[in-house]
Design a protein around this motif. Structure first.
Motif, mmCIF file in Angstrom:
data_model
loop_
_atom_site.group_PDB
_atom_site.id
_atom_site.type_symbol
_atom_site.label_atom_id
_atom_site.label_comp_id
_atom_site.label_asym_id
_atom_site.label_seq_id
_atom_site.Cartn_x
_atom_site.Cartn_y
_atom_site.Cartn_z
ATOM 1 N N PRO A 30 5.813 66.855 7.083
ATOM 2 C CA PRO A 30 4.821 67.461 6.196
ATOM 3 C C PRO A 30 3.408 67.203 6.707
ATOM 4 O O PRO A 30 3.162 66.232 7.427
ATOM 5 C CB PRO A 30 5.077 66.764 4.855
ATOM 6 C CG PRO A 30 5.734 65.473 5.221
ATOM 7 C CD PRO A 30 6.560 65.770 6.435
ATOM 8 N N ILE A 31 2.479 68.086 6.327
ATOM 9 C CA ILE A 31 1.085 67.884 6.686
ATOM 10 C C ILE A 31 0.596 66.603 6.008
ATOM 11 O O ILE A 31 0.758 66.417 4.807
ATOM 12 C CB ILE A 31 0.224 69.075 6.221
ATOM 13 C CG1 ILE A 31 0.720 70.368 6.876
ATOM 14 C CG2 ILE A 31 -1.237 68.842 6.547
ATOM 15 C CD1 ILE A 31 0.591 70.400 8.367
ATOM 16 N N SER A 32 0.012 65.710 6.786
ATOM 17 C CA SER A 32 -0.400 64.415 6.251
ATOM 18 C C SER A 32 -1.597 64.568 5.319
ATOM 19 O O SER A 32 -2.431 65.455 5.472
ATOM 20 C CB SER A 32 -0.756 63.461 7.393
ATOM 21 O OG SER A 32 -1.941 63.879 8.034
ATOM 22 N N GLN A 33 -1.679 63.660 4.346
ATOM 23 C CA GLN A 33 -2.825 63.649 3.440
ATOM 24 C C GLN A 33 -4.106 63.355 4.209
ATOM 25 O O GLN A 33 -5.172 63.863 3.877
ATOM 26 C CB GLN A 33 -2.604 62.612 2.342
ATOM 27 C CG GLN A 33 -1.529 62.993 1.335
ATOM 28 C CD GLN A 33 -1.850 64.304 0.632
ATOM 29 O OE1 GLN A 33 -2.969 64.534 0.174
ATOM 30 N NE2 GLN A 33 -0.858 65.190 0.564
ATOM 31 N N ALA A 34 -3.987 62.544 5.258
ATOM 32 C CA ALA A 34 -5.165 62.231 6.069
ATOM 33 C C ALA A 34 -5.731 63.490 6.716
ATOM 34 O O ALA A 34 -6.949 63.690 6.764
ATOM 35 C CB ALA A 34 -4.807 61.203 7.140
ATOM 36 N N ALA A 35 -4.827 64.361 7.201
ATOM 37 C CA ALA A 35 -5.274 65.612 7.822
ATOM 38 C C ALA A 35 -5.951 66.506 6.794
ATOM 39 O O ALA A 35 -6.965 67.148 7.074
ATOM 40 C CB ALA A 35 -4.090 66.332 8.455
ATOM 41 N N ALA A 58 -2.861 70.830 15.111
ATOM 42 C CA ALA A 58 -4.286 70.569 15.308
ATOM 43 C C ALA A 58 -5.107 71.845 15.160
ATOM 44 O O ALA A 58 -6.339 71.797 15.234
ATOM 45 C CB ALA A 58 -4.528 69.955 16.690
ATOM 46 N N MET A 59 -4.425 72.964 14.927
ATOM 47 C CA MET A 59 -5.100 74.259 14.894
ATOM 48 C C MET A 59 -6.084 74.372 13.732
ATOM 49 O O MET A 59 -7.212 74.853 13.900
ATOM 50 C CB MET A 59 -4.068 75.380 14.820
ATOM 51 C CG MET A 59 -4.653 76.787 14.866
ATOM 52 S SD MET A 59 -5.389 77.204 16.465
ATOM 53 C CE MET A 59 -3.911 77.471 17.456
ATOM 54 N N ALA A 60 -5.680 73.955 12.528
ATOM 55 C CA ALA A 60 -6.566 74.081 11.369
ATOM 56 C C ALA A 60 -7.865 73.320 11.595
ATOM 57 O O ALA A 60 -8.959 73.827 11.322
ATOM 58 C CB ALA A 60 -5.858 73.576 10.114
ATOM 59 N N SER A 61 -7.750 72.100 12.108
ATOM 60 C CA SER A 61 -8.939 71.289 12.357
ATOM 61 C C SER A 61 -9.863 71.972 13.357
ATOM 62 O O SER A 61 -11.087 72.018 13.165
ATOM 63 C CB SER A 61 -8.528 69.903 12.870
ATOM 64 O OG SER A 61 -9.668 69.119 13.141
ATOM 65 N N TYR A 62 -9.284 72.528 14.433
ATOM 66 C CA TYR A 62 -10.119 73.203 15.429
ATOM 67 C C TYR A 62 -10.835 74.407 14.829
ATOM 68 O O TYR A 62 -12.042 74.611 15.046
ATOM 69 C CB TYR A 62 -9.283 73.648 16.628
ATOM 70 C CG TYR A 62 -10.114 74.366 17.666
ATOM 71 C CD1 TYR A 62 -10.832 73.646 18.611
ATOM 72 C CD2 TYR A 62 -10.220 75.754 17.665
ATOM 73 C CE1 TYR A 62 -11.644 74.286 19.536
ATOM 74 C CE2 TYR A 62 -11.030 76.402 18.584
ATOM 75 C CZ TYR A 62 -11.735 75.666 19.523
ATOM 76 O OH TYR A 62 -12.542 76.314 20.421
#
Length: 356
Positions: free
Chosen positions: A149-154, A340-344
């Protein structure tokens, strides 16, 4: 030396297919369609999950076609079990009913490579015209990648930001349903205005938007002609007779363009990206997993106009087709793993000064 074909498989090796459908007539239609291609061999048929499990164990097929709606255990539940215990390439075969489309989208989000619609009439195989090509792509697709799952930190890392006047444009095909969902799961409710073209029939696209909207923080819906682009809103190409594009530079709006297929697709990623190039440095373009070359030329136009451009990395793609071609065109500024796409994308929109 063994010669390899376009699919990456040795030319001498036939792709072995298991056909799973509770309708004997439908199994015969699929078999007849596939066996016209000398590279394909139907090695077994099954009418349900139990028979399919036994056939997988007995024959170890390269690819399985799987009916979405079956008695006792439906195709979606069986797919989940296959992906847990014996990951393999699966192509879902769905009716165009609301129930069938909803289940098909869930299947794509759970690891199926592709979904095709059943023919409208018994005895017709018209809807299966692309099935042999899809089987060949599925045979070399990267399947069984178990992502947590997508981490809460992300999520916290991307929270509380808007687009700073910039816009996100995303295009994908085979394997991109899961990829898009993972991107949007990390988008905050104030995400940049985002437009998405995904290769699918219009019924599936409606179910795709309906699946995403309650799962992610931004609002997700099918795009409407003339609609404004707003922070916190994700618009998906409705498909059918139209392509998704934008018009106007100062305050761009949705433009649904009635036009022939481009690169074999409607909606086409190239048409979306070409229109996005008019925004120059205010646009960020991302090309995701998929077969073919749609989107590569449009992404190059975006880059030439000053837009940021990114492509999904080979290791995280189900099918490294569209990103590979975009890279060959020189259209890709940055490569990114899907998680890492969303962050970029978001950080590209938050930059205070154009390119870094």
């Amino acid at each position: 030396m063994i010669e390899h074909g376009e699919t990456g498989l040795p030319r001498r090796k036939k792709i072995r297919v298991l056909v799973v459908d509770d309708s004997r007539t439908m199994r015969q239609i699929i078999r007849a369609c596939l066996e016209k291609d000398p590279q394909l061999e139907v090695i077994a048929e099954a009418s349900g999950a139990s028979e399919a499990r036994d056939a997988i164990n007995a024959y170890s097929p390269d690819v399985m076609t799987l009916d979405v709606e079956m008695p006792k255990m439906n195709g979606l539940e069986f797919l989940k079990r296959v992906m847990r215990h014996r990951p393999m390439p699966v192509i879902m075969v769905s009716s165009m009913t609301q129930k069938g489309s909803k289940a098909a989208i869930a299947a794509l989000a759970n690891g199926a490579v592709e979904c095709v619609e059943k023919p409208c009439a018994v005895g017709s195989s018209g809807s299966f015209a692309k099935l042999p090509a899809l089987i060949k792509v599925a045979a070399v697709a990267r399947t069984g990648q178990i992502r947590g799952p997508i981490s809460q930190a992300a999520k916290q890392h991307t929270a509380g930001h808007s687009g700073d006047g910039r816009y996100v444009f995303i295009g994908g095909s085979t394997g991109a349903v899961e990829a898009i969902e993972r991107i949007l799961l990390s988008f905050p409710p104030t995400c940049p205005p985002t437009l998405i073209t995904q290769h699918m029939p219009k019924e599936f696209l409606a179910s795709f938007a309906a699946r995403l909207n309650p799962r992610v923080e931004p609002m997700v819906k099918l795009a409407q002609d003339g609609e404004s682009l707003e922070s916190g809103k994700v618009l998906i190409a409705p498909g059918g007779d139209t392509h998704l594009a934008i018009s106007g530079k100062g305050a761009p709006r949705v433009s649904l363009v009635e036009a022939p297929e481009r690169n074999g697709h409607r909606p086409s990623v190239d048409i979306l990206f070409e229109s996005a190039a008019s925004l120059g440095s205010k646009a960020v373009g991302a090309i995701l997993t998929g077969m073919g070359n749609d989107g590569a030329a449009g992404l190059l136009k975006m880059k030439a106009a000053g837009s940021r451009t990114v492509a999904q990395s080979e290791d995280s793609c189900v099918v490294f087709g569209m990103p590979r071609v975009a890279g060959e065109y020189g259209a890709v500024e940055h490569w990114c793993d899907i998680d890492a796409m969303a962050s970029y994308l978001l950080h590209s929109c938050w930059e205070k000064t154009g390119r870094s």
